[in-house]
Design a protein around this motif. Structure first.
Motif, PDB file in Angstrom:
ATOM      1  N   SER A  94     -47.216  18.057 -62.514  1.00  0.00           N
ATOM      2  CA  SER A  94     -48.504  18.338 -63.145  1.00  0.00           C
ATOM      3  C   SER A  94     -49.463  18.892 -62.097  1.00  0.00           C
ATOM      4  O   SER A  94     -49.230  18.764 -60.891  1.00  0.00           O
ATOM      5  CB  SER A  94     -49.106  17.074 -63.769  1.00  0.00           C
ATOM      6  OG  SER A  94     -49.371  16.097 -62.782  1.00  0.00           O
ATOM      7  N   LEU A  95     -50.527  19.517 -62.575  1.00  0.00           N
ATOM      8  CA  LEU A  95     -51.500  20.157 -61.697  1.00  0.00           C
ATOM      9  C   LEU A  95     -52.899  19.640 -61.976  1.00  0.00           C
ATOM     10  O   LEU A  95     -53.222  19.247 -63.090  1.00  0.00           O
ATOM     11  CB  LEU A  95     -51.476  21.672 -61.889  1.00  0.00           C
ATOM     12  CG  LEU A  95     -50.230  22.417 -61.419  1.00  0.00           C
ATOM     13  CD1 LEU A  95     -50.314  23.871 -61.858  1.00  0.00           C
ATOM     14  CD2 LEU A  95     -50.088  22.318 -59.909  1.00  0.00           C
ATOM     15  N   GLY A  96     -53.726  19.663 -60.943  1.00  0.00           N
ATOM     16  CA  GLY A  96     -55.123  19.294 -61.072  1.00  0.00           C
ATOM     17  C   GLY A  96     -55.914  19.867 -59.913  1.00  0.00           C
ATOM     18  O   GLY A  96     -55.412  20.693 -59.148  1.00  0.00           O
ATOM     19  N   SER A  97     -57.137  19.432 -59.793  1.00  0.00           N
ATOM     20  CA  SER A  97     -58.022  19.915 -58.733  1.00  0.00           C
ATOM     21  C   SER A  97     -58.658  18.722 -58.030  1.00  0.00           C
ATOM     22  O   SER A  97     -58.567  17.581 -58.487  1.00  0.00           O
ATOM     23  CB  SER A  97     -59.109  20.825 -59.317  1.00  0.00           C
ATOM     24  OG  SER A  97     -58.537  21.891 -60.045  1.00  0.00           O
ATOM     25  N   GLY A  98     -59.311  19.013 -56.926  1.00  0.00           N
ATOM     26  CA  GLY A  98     -60.016  17.978 -56.171  1.00  0.00           C
ATOM     27  C   GLY A  98     -60.925  18.629 -55.150  1.00  0.00           C
ATOM     28  O   GLY A  98     -60.994  19.863 -55.055  1.00  0.00           O
ATOM     29  N   PHE A  99     -61.607  17.807 -54.363  1.00  0.00           N
ATOM     30  CA  PHE A  99     -62.474  18.354 -53.324  1.00  0.00           C
ATOM     31  C   PHE A  99     -62.595  17.369 -52.170  1.00  0.00           C
ATOM     32  O   PHE A  99     -62.462  16.151 -52.338  1.00  0.00           O
ATOM     33  CB  PHE A  99     -63.855  18.735 -53.877  1.00  0.00           C
ATOM     34  CG  PHE A  99     -64.566  17.623 -54.604  1.00  0.00           C
ATOM     35  CD1 PHE A  99     -65.513  16.833 -53.963  1.00  0.00           C
ATOM     36  CD2 PHE A  99     -64.309  17.382 -55.944  1.00  0.00           C
ATOM     37  CE1 PHE A  99     -66.178  15.830 -54.637  1.00  0.00           C
ATOM     38  CE2 PHE A  99     -64.974  16.382 -56.637  1.00  0.00           C
ATOM     39  CZ  PHE A  99     -65.912  15.598 -55.974  1.00  0.00           C
ATOM     40  N   ILE A 100     -62.832  17.922 -50.983  1.00  0.00           N
ATOM     41  CA  ILE A 100     -62.841  17.150 -49.742  1.00  0.00           C
ATOM     42  C   ILE A 100     -64.238  16.605 -49.491  1.00  0.00           C
ATOM     43  O   ILE A 100     -65.227  17.344 -49.523  1.00  0.00           O
ATOM     44  CB  ILE A 100     -62.407  18.028 -48.555  1.00  0.00           C
ATOM     45  CG1 ILE A 100     -61.056  18.681 -48.865  1.00  0.00           C
ATOM     46  CG2 ILE A 100     -62.322  17.208 -47.277  1.00  0.00           C
ATOM     47  CD1 ILE A 100     -60.669  19.769 -47.869  1.00  0.00           C
ATOM     48  N   ILE A 101     -64.340  15.289 -49.238  1.00  0.00           N
ATOM     49  CA  ILE A 101     -65.653  14.670 -49.009  1.00  0.00           C
ATOM     50  C   ILE A 101     -65.854  14.218 -47.568  1.00  0.00           C
ATOM     51  O   ILE A 101     -66.943  13.779 -47.210  1.00  0.00           O
ATOM     52  CB  ILE A 101     -65.866  13.472 -49.960  1.00  0.00           C
ATOM     53  CG1 ILE A 101     -64.782  12.409 -49.764  1.00  0.00           C
ATOM     54  CG2 ILE A 101     -65.903  13.946 -51.413  1.00  0.00           C
ATOM     55  CD1 ILE A 101     -65.020  11.132 -50.545  1.00  0.00           C
ATOM     56  N   SER A 102     -64.807  14.326 -46.724  1.00  0.00           N
ATOM     57  CA  SER A 102     -64.976  13.965 -45.315  1.00  0.00           C
ATOM     58  C   SER A 102     -64.067  14.823 -44.450  1.00  0.00           C
ATOM     59  O   SER A 102     -62.969  15.211 -44.880  1.00  0.00           O
ATOM     60  CB  SER A 102     -64.677  12.479 -45.074  1.00  0.00           C
ATOM     61  OG  SER A 102     -63.297  12.220 -45.218  1.00  0.00           O
ATOM     62  N   GLU A 103     -64.496  15.120 -43.242  1.00  0.00           N
ATOM     63  CA  GLU A 103     -63.738  15.994 -42.349  1.00  0.00           C
ATOM     64  C   GLU A 103     -62.394  15.403 -41.958  1.00  0.00           C
ATOM     65  O   GLU A 103     -61.481  16.136 -41.589  1.00  0.00           O
ATOM     66  CB  GLU A 103     -64.554  16.286 -41.084  1.00  0.00           C
ATOM     67  CG  GLU A 103     -65.786  17.147 -41.332  1.00  0.00           C
ATOM     68  CD  GLU A 103     -66.496  17.487 -40.036  1.00  0.00           C
ATOM     69  OE1 GLU A 103     -66.090  16.943 -38.982  1.00  0.00           O
ATOM     70  OE2 GLU A 103     -67.449  18.287 -40.077  1.00  0.00           O
ATOM     71  N   ASP A 104     -62.265  14.053 -42.041  1.00  0.00           N
ATOM     72  CA  ASP A 104     -61.005  13.418 -41.633  1.00  0.00           C
ATOM     73  C   ASP A 104     -60.028  13.253 -42.796  1.00  0.00           C
ATOM     74  O   ASP A 104     -59.040  12.531 -42.684  1.00  0.00           O
ATOM     75  CB  ASP A 104     -61.267  12.066 -40.967  1.00  0.00           C
ATOM     76  CG  ASP A 104     -62.020  11.104 -41.870  1.00  0.00           C
ATOM     77  OD1 ASP A 104     -62.552  11.552 -42.908  1.00  0.00           O
ATOM     78  OD2 ASP A 104     -62.096   9.907 -41.535  1.00  0.00           O
ATOM     79  N   GLY A 105     -60.296  13.917 -43.948  1.00  0.00           N
ATOM     80  CA  GLY A 105     -59.251  14.027 -44.944  1.00  0.00           C
ATOM     81  C   GLY A 105     -59.364  13.209 -46.209  1.00  0.00           C
ATOM     82  O   GLY A 105     -58.370  13.083 -46.942  1.00  0.00           O
ATOM     83  N   TYR A 106     -60.534  12.644 -46.522  1.00  0.00           N
ATOM     84  CA  TYR A 106     -60.688  11.940 -47.791  1.00  0.00           C
ATOM     85  C   TYR A 106     -61.062  12.939 -48.895  1.00  0.00           C
ATOM     86  O   TYR A 106     -61.896  13.826 -48.685  1.00  0.00           O
ATOM     87  CB  TYR A 106     -61.751  10.844 -47.691  1.00  0.00           C
ATOM     88  CG  TYR A 106     -61.272   9.609 -46.973  1.00  0.00           C
ATOM     89  CD1 TYR A 106     -60.517   8.644 -47.634  1.00  0.00           C
ATOM     90  CD2 TYR A 106     -61.550   9.420 -45.617  1.00  0.00           C
ATOM     91  CE1 TYR A 106     -60.058   7.505 -46.965  1.00  0.00           C
ATOM     92  CE2 TYR A 106     -61.098   8.292 -44.940  1.00  0.00           C
ATOM     93  CZ  TYR A 106     -60.360   7.338 -45.627  1.00  0.00           C
ATOM     94  OH  TYR A 106     -59.897   6.225 -44.962  1.00  0.00           O
ATOM     95  N   LEU A 107     -60.427  12.779 -50.065  1.00  0.00           N
ATOM     96  CA  LEU A 107     -60.654  13.679 -51.183  1.00  0.00           C
ATOM     97  C   LEU A 107     -60.908  12.881 -52.461  1.00  0.00           C
ATOM     98  O   LEU A 107     -60.425  11.755 -52.613  1.00  0.00           O
ATOM     99  CB  LEU A 107     -59.447  14.590 -51.427  1.00  0.00           C
ATOM    100  CG  LEU A 107     -58.918  15.464 -50.312  1.00  0.00           C
ATOM    101  CD1 LEU A 107     -57.812  14.749 -49.564  1.00  0.00           C
ATOM    102  CD2 LEU A 107     -58.374  16.764 -50.884  1.00  0.00           C
TER     103      LEU A 107
END
Length: 477
Positions: free
Chosen positions: A97-110
């Motif tokens: 399956s597919l979806g989207s997301g976005f990065i909230i911290s430079e060390d890799g939390y999404l």
């Protein structure tokens, strides 16, 4: 020779100039999203998941394997591919399956939606620079539909977090995501409404927009014109499965609060009052001595709940919670859910026509199984279609109604709509709808959502121990 234009010619030229001027002004007033997209796109990601699905028996239900001689070479074939005992059926395969997301911290939390990664055995995040990284699920919360992921990377581009409380209807917004797998697709629209409550979601005051959202956009960011994330695209209203002009996003403040709790403890704690509520109709408002219908009417106070300890009574109309006005019943659960567990909160109610302030010490929202046992956690409203609020009957209610092994959902309240016209009453146990047996409140909500319009449908209810068929008809909207 000098040509002097006629008055009509001068009028036409002036009109054309005015029209061109107005067109230019209109174009100048339209938003330009190009810089915003260029600045924010690097922090938006594509999320793909893989789930191992066990093979199922291919033989249709009710069919039996043919009786063959013991030495027949077909025995092994049928046992391997069709018989459960022989481990037969379709081979194990990967569901993607597919979806989207976005990065909230430079060390890799999404951030993404819970339903994007729910049940996944593997989660892959594809960045804007085409890198693909395996993600770990830090935590996921079904009630808010928020999931927090972590990838092993540093110095990643991040989004700016905005403030959805300042949003106004008519304001321009923009979404970036991967509808149908088309990475970094951009769509724009306006805010249609804020604080929307949906029948299947009690704890999220959704942002409604007319931004085009389709499968694959889920979990992606909703930006304001300052390039700040003000929501997470989560749901659409659709009769076809595709976009129909109604999209719903989770406010970013709620998402970040959930993410913070998931990061710290892996789970989310919510405030709990312990009441079943419904909207106040015009007739009910008049009966309670209210000038207009507003607030949340308490239809039940759950035993051993904070509300019971604080002295809430059935018939109270909650009009304020912790200093915030409660305009509709759907506004109350998000307020209570976001309140701190263990805090003392003032709640203003109308009781016998008078305002009364109660002080309640909020508990922690129990798990759904515990709530169902108390009689209030799995109540589902389908008021937008047939006008009902139902719940799974508690053990005490089952004993009182002498249900035994019989299943169904208990009608808590009936609003104006098809159910009321059909004659369904509070206290009825709905056992079948449209010739399908009703198992529980969750399944009932799905059945109601799939009912056809403009057709009389049979509903079997148990009323005071006697079965009764009623005819339900949903008119076209």
């Amino acid at each position: 020779m000098k040509v002097v234009p006629s008055p009509l010619t001068r009028w036409l030229v002036a009109g054309a100039a005015l029209l061109l001027s107005n067109v230019a002004a209109a174009r100048a007033g339209l938003p330009d999203f190009t810089d915003l997209v260029e600045q924010t796109s690097p922090a938006v990601v594509n999320i793909s998941t893989v789930q191992k699905v066990e093979g199922k028996k291919i033989l249709p239900h009710g069919w039996k394997l043919p009786e063959l001689p013991d030495d027949s070479p077909l025995n092994d074939f049928f046992r391997r591919f069709f018989d459960d005992e022989g481990g037969g059926g379709a081979p194990e395969h990967d569901a993607r399956s597919l979806g989207s997301g976005f990065i909230i911290s430079e060390d890799g939390y999404l951030l993404t939606n819970h339903h994007v990664i729910d049940g996944a055995d593997e989660v892959i995040v594809r960045l804007s620079d085409r890198r693909e990284l395996k993600a770990d699920v830090v935590g996921s919360d079904p009630r808010s539909d928020i999931a927090l992921l972590k990838v092993d990377a540093d110095h990643l581009p991040v989004v700016k977090i905005g403030n959805s409380d300042k949003l106004k209807r008519g304001e321009w917004v923009l979404a970036i995501g991967s509808p149908f797998g088309f990475d970094h697709s951009v769509t724009a629209g306006i805010i249609s409404a804020t604080g929307r409550s949906l029948p299947s979601e009690n704890y999220v005051p959704f942002i409604q927009t007319d931004v085009a959202i389709n499968p694959g956009n889920s979990g992606g960011p909703l930006f304001d014109m300052d390039g700040e994330v003000i929501g997470i695209n989560s749901q659409i209203y659709s009769r076809t499965g595709g976009y129909m002009g109604l999209s719903f996003s989770i406010p970013i403040e709620m998402a970040m609060e959930v993410a913070d709790q998931l990061k710290k403890s892996g789970k989310v704690s919510r405030g709990w009052l312990g009441v079943l509520i419904q909207d106040v109709t015009r007739e009910l408002a008049e009966s309670f001595g209210m000038e207009r219908p507003y607030g949340a009417l308490v239809s039940k106070v759950l035993p051993d709940s904070p509300a019971e300890a604080a002295g809430f009574k059935v018939g109270d109309v909650i009009i304020e919670f912790d200093g915030r006005e409660v305009e509709r019943s759907g506004a109350l659960p998000p307020m209570v859910g976001r309140a701190k567990v263990g805090s003392d909160v003032p709640v203003v109610v109308i009781r016998n026509g008078k305002r009364t302030t109660l002080k309640v010490n909020l508990g922690e929202l129990p798990e759904e199984e515990e709530m169902a046992a108390a009689g209030g956690g799995k109540a589902k409203t389908s008021a937008d279609r047939i006008g009902l609020v139902v719940s799974d009957p508690t053990a005490d209610q089952r004993n009182e109604m002498e249900l035994g092994d019989e299943k169904g959902v208990l009608v808590q309240s009936v609003e104006e709509g098809p159910a009321a016209h059909a004659g369904i009453r509070p206290g009825d146990l709905i056992q079948r709808i449209n010739n399908v047996a009703v198992e529980d409140a969750g399944q009932f909500a799905k059945l109601v959502a799939e009912l056809p319009d403009d057709k009389s449908l049979p509903v079997l209810v148990l009323r005071k121990g006697s079965p009764l068929f009623l005819a339900l008809k949903i008119g076209k909207e």
